[in-house]
Structure formats: C-alpha cells, structure tokens
Design an enzyme around this catalytic site. Structure first.
Site, short mmCIF file in Angstrom:
data_model
loop_
_atom_site.label_atom_id
_atom_site.label_comp_id
_atom_site.label_asym_id
_atom_site.label_seq_id
_atom_site.Cartn_x
_atom_site.Cartn_y
_atom_site.Cartn_z
N TRP A 102 67.98 14.42 57.35
CA TRP A 102 66.63 14.67 57.90
C TRP A 102 65.57 14.06 57.02
O TRP A 102 64.59 13.49 57.51
CB TRP A 102 66.41 16.17 58.10
CG TRP A 102 67.35 16.74 59.11
CD1 TRP A 102 68.29 17.70 58.91
CD2 TRP A 102 67.45 16.37 60.50
NE1 TRP A 102 68.97 17.94 60.08
CE2 TRP A 102 68.48 17.15 61.06
CE3 TRP A 102 66.78 15.46 61.32
CZ2 TRP A 102 68.85 17.04 62.41
CZ3 TRP A 102 67.15 15.35 62.66
CH2 TRP A 102 68.16 16.13 63.17
N ASP A 169 59.43 19.98 54.89
CA ASP A 169 60.18 20.25 56.13
C ASP A 169 61.01 21.51 55.86
O ASP A 169 61.99 21.48 55.13
CB ASP A 169 61.08 19.05 56.45
CG ASP A 169 61.96 19.28 57.67
OD1 ASP A 169 61.90 20.38 58.26
OD2 ASP A 169 62.72 18.35 58.04
N LYS A 193 65.70 26.67 64.52
CA LYS A 193 66.65 26.97 63.45
C LYS A 193 66.50 28.41 62.96
O LYS A 193 67.46 29.02 62.56
CB LYS A 193 66.48 26.00 62.27
CG LYS A 193 66.62 24.54 62.66
CD LYS A 193 68.04 24.03 62.57
CE LYS A 193 68.25 22.69 63.25
NZ LYS A 193 67.44 21.61 62.69
C1 LIG Z 1 67.16 20.16 62.79
C2 LIG Z 1 66.29 19.63 61.75
C3 LIG Z 1 65.32 18.65 62.03
C4 LIG Z 1 65.15 18.04 63.39
O1 LIG Z 1 64.52 18.96 64.22
P1 LIG Z 1 64.10 18.62 65.72
O2 LIG Z 1 63.25 19.79 66.06
O3 LIG Z 1 65.34 18.51 66.52
O4 LIG Z 1 63.33 17.35 65.71
C5 LIG Z 1 64.52 18.21 60.99
N1 LIG Z 1 64.65 18.70 59.76
C6 LIG Z 1 65.58 19.64 59.44
C7 LIG Z 1 65.69 20.14 58.04
C8 LIG Z 1 66.42 20.13 60.44
O5 LIG Z 1 67.33 21.06 60.14
#
Ligand SMILES: *Cc1c(COP(=O)(O)O)cnc(C)c1O
Length: 364
Positions: A102, A169, A193
């Site tokens: 990511w 993030d 998540k």
């Molecule tokens: C799943 C995830 C993403 C991507 O998320 P989307 O909402 O599908 O774009 C980005 N960063 C992390 C750390 C993730 O676990």
C-alpha cells in the site's frame, strides 16, 4: 451459526451494527422510509453525518484542536493522489516510508505530482520489518507512512519526530490502539478495515496545512471544498457512513479506544504466543514489529496444509488464507473480532500439533 471471520477487509463488524443497519434499511428512525431511499440532505441524515464527524474527533482525542473529519469516497487509494494534490508544493517534494504494497501504491501516485523521496524501504526482506534509521528532508511538504501493513503483518509502534507534517494511512488499524493522534496532520482510512462497510473513506485533517500547495485542485479532490460543504459536496455514501457511525457508537459505549486496545492486545498475545509455542507454525514478521491487527504466519511443513485447512474450516473459521505476496496464513483481528474467535483458532492449531505428533510417534 456465525463464522469466525478473519477476513482482511471488508471485514467483521459488531453484530449490533449488522442488526441496526438491517433495521435502518427497512425503516430508518421510524420514518417509514429506508435509509437507502432518503435524501442525504434530509434532517435525519444530516444529523448522522454531523454525529459521525464529531464522534471521530472525540474518539481520537482531536476535538477543538483544529482538525476536520470527512467521509469521502474512492477508498484509501484515492487518498494516495489527493494527499499530494493538496499538500505537495508545486516545486516541492514529499517523503515516503516504503513498508509494503500500500505504501508503494501511495508512492506511485505521488510521483505524478513531483519529487518523491523514499526515505527507507523494507523491500529487501519482503517487508517483514519496519525501517527505523532514516532522515526526513526538512524541506519536504509532508512525510507519508502506513501505520499498519495489512498484507505483511507489520505495524509502526512509534512515529518520527519531525517538523514536516505527517500523513498516515491508517486504513487497517485506525481506532484500534491509543496514540497521540495530534502528532499527525492528516490521517486517512478506507472504512472497510476497522470502521464500517466499503464505500466511504475517513479523512482527518488539520486545517492549517491546507491551501499551501500552490496548485489548482479540481473540486472533488480538494479537501477544503469538502470541509466547506461539511462532507456533503456531492451525495455522500449514505449507508456506509451510517453503518460507520453505528460502529463508532459501539466503540464509544465499550469505553473508546483504550478499552478496545486492551482487548486487541489480549487477542494478539493469545495468537502470537501460540505461533511461537507451536512447533508447526512460524510467524513471518519481525517480532518487535508484529501487527496486533493482522498476524501473518506459515506452516513449517507445507505438507500439513491440507489437514490444517480442513480443520479450521470445520471449526467455522473463514478468511484465514494469506495474501498471495506472503503466502501462508493471515489472521486479521480487527476491533469487532471477539477473543473467543481467536481461542477457536488457537485450539485448532493445538489440535493439529496433536494429530501430527501422534502420527510421528506411530511412524517411529
Ligand atoms: C486496504 C488498504 C488500502 C486500500 O484501500 P481501498 O479503500 O481499497 O482503496 C490502503 N492502505 C491500506 C493500509 C490498506 O490496508
């Protein structure tokens, strides 16, 4: 019976969130209308958005500290480009810590906007650790990191001290542990998540860092426009925002982040102790960087896979397969996964050990 859901995302949510969401689909707030058919400008939904935005700041301890919470769309992946669009100066640069897939995707997007300095990377060891020795250029517009690496099962336990704004993030560990959230200038997280269903992205931003890039930003990608419109610049993701609010309310009633942190630590300890004790399994992440959210592990002997897979499936466990870039298994233990579900997995791991120790004794 409900499965023990270890899915990495979209993932398990509290049972009461499923029940209340289901009710709202049939009859929202006794309005005799479904939440799926009401206007996002209706009084009832405006109240949902306001409460959700306020509760985010309350739970993170950021009330009255100059932050705004937004519920946007496009997933965390759209933030990969909204962040540089809004924050990277036109002739400036940004610093990134490369801790996994990511982080890499974020770096890729930043490169469209300007000089992107990767301050350190753990790619050399297939991202099984978090680099600690690095310097952040003082003239960077911001430093970007990924607090929890969902795929590789590593988690940052501390964050650098720097005068450069920190962007994080937090898709896969937001609301899971206590942190001084005011050390971050911008936090983003796809809801699916740890907060709600797929379809909305949480952005928490310190207002004073905005409007300094010198770029002309298209409206839908401009944080300031979304703030001004109170997160309703266009039709928001009504249902995902509502379900996220229900999860945030659940968390608040439980005692907030410090209460869930204790449960998350107990779950992680239970599973990692078994991974370390059981001779059939081995963890893939560096011990000091292990994630409390996503535990990645392998079978020492791949020949045990068929038996193990059959056993955990029979125990009602779902979503345990590892990501293809690591292989093996990944147990995602997000906030709503109960401790009992982890015990079920640990019991299966112990039973597997018994099965194979009996077999090897018979063979002797
Ligand atoms: C799943 C995830 C993403 C991507 O998320 P989307 O909402 O599908 O774009 C980005 N960063 C992390 C750390 C993730 O676990």
């Amino acid at each position: 019976m409900k499965k023990h859901n270890y899915s990495a995302g979209p993932c398990i949510l509290p049972q009461e969130v499923f029940e209340k969401s289901a009710k709202a689909i049939l009859n929202f707030n006794n309005s005799d209308l479904s939440i799926l058919e009401i206007s996002h400008r209706s009084k009832d939904f405006v109240a949902v958005m306001e409460e959700a935005r306020a509760l985010v700041l309350e739970l993170l301890g950021l009330e009255g500290k100059g932050y705004q919470a937004l519920f946007l769309q496009g997933g965390a992946s759209l933030e990969f480009l909204m962040v540089p669009y809004n924050l990277m100066k036109t002739d400036g640069k940004a610093a990134y810590l490369d801790t996994g897939t990511w982080a890499n995707n974020a770096i890729k997007e930043a490169k469209h906007f300007g000089e992107t300095v990767v301050v350190a990377s753990s790619k050399d060891q297939n991202y099984n650790y978090i680099p600690t020795e690095y310097t952040i250029p003082t003239d960077a517009s911001y430093f970007h990191c990924t607090s929890n690496n969902t795929i590789f099962g590593t988690q940052m336990k501390s964050f650098p001290q720097t005068n450069v704004p920190i962007v994080c993030d937090m898709s896969s560990d937001i609301f899971s542990r206590t942190l001084d959230f005011s050390q971050f200038d911008l936090i983003y997280a796809g809801a699916q998540k740890n907060m709600g269903p797929a379809g909305t992205t949480l952005v928490v931003v310190k207002e004073e860092i905005l409007g300094k890039s010198g770029r002309t930003i298209p409206s839908m990608l401009d944080y300031e426009k979304h703030i001004k419109a109170e997160s309703m610049y266009n039709t928001p993701a009504v249902f995902p925002v509502y379900a996220s609010l229900l999860t945030l309310q659940w968390l608040k009633n439980l005692g907030g982040i410090s209460a869930i942190e204790k449960i998350n630590q107990a779950k992680a300890e239970l599973l990692y102790n078994e991974i370390d004790r059981n001779s059939l399994f081995i963890g893939t992440a560096a011990v000091e960087d292990r994630s409390t959210m996503n535990a990645t592990f392998l079978l020492v002997n791949p020949e045990h896979q068929e038996t193990f897979d059959k056993m955990w499936k029979e125990a009602g466990i779902s979503g345990l397969a590892g990501h293809r870039s690591v292989g093996g298994y990944r147990a995602s233990m997000y906030n709503a996964l109960p401790l009992e579900s982890v015990q079920v997995l640990v019991d299966v791991m112990q039973k597997l050990e018994e099965v194979f120790s009996v077999q090897s004794q018979l063979a002797e």
